[in-house]
Design a protein around this motif. Structure first.
Motif: not given
Length: 484
Positions: A437-447
């Protein structure tokens, strides 16, 4: 003065003139003056000789002062110079006086009865007064120059006439160096003030003006030094103030403007300090305010008629203070004019009411949507439903929380497969959904995780929605900070 066969009363008038003394009678009404006989009548020729050739007595100031007198014949002072003050009070004129291009010190025609008054381009060095007079014919004062005030309070002008008759009161291109004082004026026919200049104020309080279906006041390019007061004005016909310049107040408080089949009030291209319609009756007929510049408008929404033209209107303040929803009703009575919405929104921002300003901007977007093609309308409905075109940031936050809950539940029950088994971090449905949902912010889960099938399409939806909604929230926060 050599006039043969003077009556005794005419001799009395001639003897009083050099000393400026009053002559006349206190009984009787001027409207019945045609029945007065020679004992209280003066021939117009006698008056003309006195005013043009008469001289003051030694040590006296000559003036003509007649009360309750009948003037027979036509008083002709065309192009004459009259160095004396003249007062007719409760007098009856058998014929219309001709004062065209006359220059006179002061002229008072109070409570008189005249068939008409021909006084175009007259020059009055003092006051001109027709207070309380009854004049059924035309009063011609076009191009007049009056150094003092012009009084026509409680005067009664005109009678029922055909539609092609000329204006009953003609003050076009006149120059008045003081006030036009006309409370209680009654007219049947048009008042023409086009191109006139009044250094002081114009007062039409309690006036009753009638020219049904046509222009009752033609005041195009009128210039007033201070205020135009028409409190409790009752006007049948168009009140035309087009291109008028009135730096003070135009007061139409408790007025009744009635022209149901046409324009009741035309105030386009005007420069007005304040326009007051407080407690006025609902206007019967359309209103045109296009291109005007008005400092303050005081009017309740119910005063305005079904059709109001607002394109190009600029103003600083609206009174009384009302919610945007009530003001928007008036804007919807005109064709879609973006400028009108911007003006209203700016008014609320100017007083620090940003919530009402946003409501106006949202209404503008919705009105604009009605002018678009079907596919643009569809996209507009989506924007409106989801984020209120960006003017409802709290709605965007609600959508974000709802989508976050949806994603957390779905992916909590159906974990996506890791991209690299053995290397992926522990899966967290909440953090994974936030990452989508949050653009720019990367928690490492999506990748680290790769959903399949319908879950992959849900991920795409969350990413797209996140960009739209997060941008809206950030915009709302930015507006709040900028106001601080």
């Amino acid at each position: 003065m050599k006039i043969p066969d003077l009556t005794p009363f005419e001799r009395k008038v001639g003897n009083a003139f050099p000393r400026g003394r009053d002559v006349g009678f206190s009984d009787g009404e001027a409207g019945q003056g045609r029945s007065w006989g020679p004992e209280r009548s003066v021939r117009a020729e006698v008056i003309r000789r006195l005013l043009v050739g008469g001289r003051p007595a030694d040590g006296e100031i000559a003036s003509l002062r007649l009360t309750g007198v009948r003037i027979t014949g036509r008083l002709d002072l065309k192009h004459a110079t009259v160095p004396h003050a003249v007062r007719f009070f409760n007098c009856h004129f058998d014929h219309t006086p001709n004062l065209y291009a006359t220059r006179i010190r002061q002229l008072n025609l109070s409570r008189c009865h005249l068939p008409g008054l021909d006084a175009a381009t007259i020059r009055v060095d003092g006051v001109l007064r027709i207070t309380g007079s009854r004049i059924p014919g035309v009063v011609r004062l076009g191009g007049a120059r009056i150094s003092g005030a012009f009084f026509l309070d409680n005067a009664d002008l005109g009678e029922e006439r055909s539609g092609d008759a000329e204006p009953i009161l003609q003050l076009n291109h006149a120059g008045i160096d003081d006030d036009v004082w006309a409370p209680g004026l009654r007219t049947r026919g048009q008042i023409r003030l086009a191109g006139a200049t009044v250094t002081g104020a114009v007062n039409l309080d309690n006036a009753e003006l009638s020219e049904p279906g046509r222009t009752v006041i033609d005041a195009e390019n009128l210039t007033v030094g201070s205020n135009l007061s028409a409190w409790r004005l009752h006007a049948k016909g168009t009140v035309n103030l087009r291109a008028a310049k009135i730096p003070g107040q135009v007061n139409l408080g408790e007025a009744r403007l009635f022209n149901p089949r046409g324009v009741a009030l035309r105030a386009s291209s005007c420069a007005i300090g304040e326009l007051w319609l407080g407690d006025a009756a609902p206007i019967s007929g359309s209103v045109n305010l296009r291109g005007s510049q008005i400092g303050l408008i005081h009017a309740a929404p119910e005063v305005w008629p079904a059709h109001v033209e607002l394109d190009g209107l600029t103003y600083i303040s609206l009174q009384p203070r009302l919610p945007a929803l009530r003001r928007l009703e008036v804007l919807e009575r005109d064709d879609y004019v973006p400028h009108a919405y911007e003006q209203l929104a700016a008014t609320y921002r100017r007083v620090g009411d940003d919530a009402q300003a946003r409501a106006v901007q949202l209404a503008r977007q919705r009105r604009h949507r009605t002018t678009l093609a079907w596919y643009a309308k569809l996209w507009g409905h989506i924007q409106d439903t989801t984020v209120g075109y960006g003017y409802r940031p709290t709605r965007a936050m609600t959508w974000l929380l709802g989508l976050l809950l949806l994603g957390t539940l779905v992916y909590g029950l159906h974990h996506p497969h890791p991209v690299e088994p053995g290397k992926a971090p522990d899966f967290n449905a909440l953090v994974y959904t936030l990452d989508l949902l949050l653009p720019i912010i990367d928690f490492g889960q999506e990748k680290a995780f790769n959903p399949h099938g319908g879950y992959q399409w849900l991920a795409y939806l969350l990413i797209a929605a996140g960009w739209i909604l997060a941008t809206t929230v950030i915009t709302g926060i930015t507006r709040a900070l900028s106001r601080q």
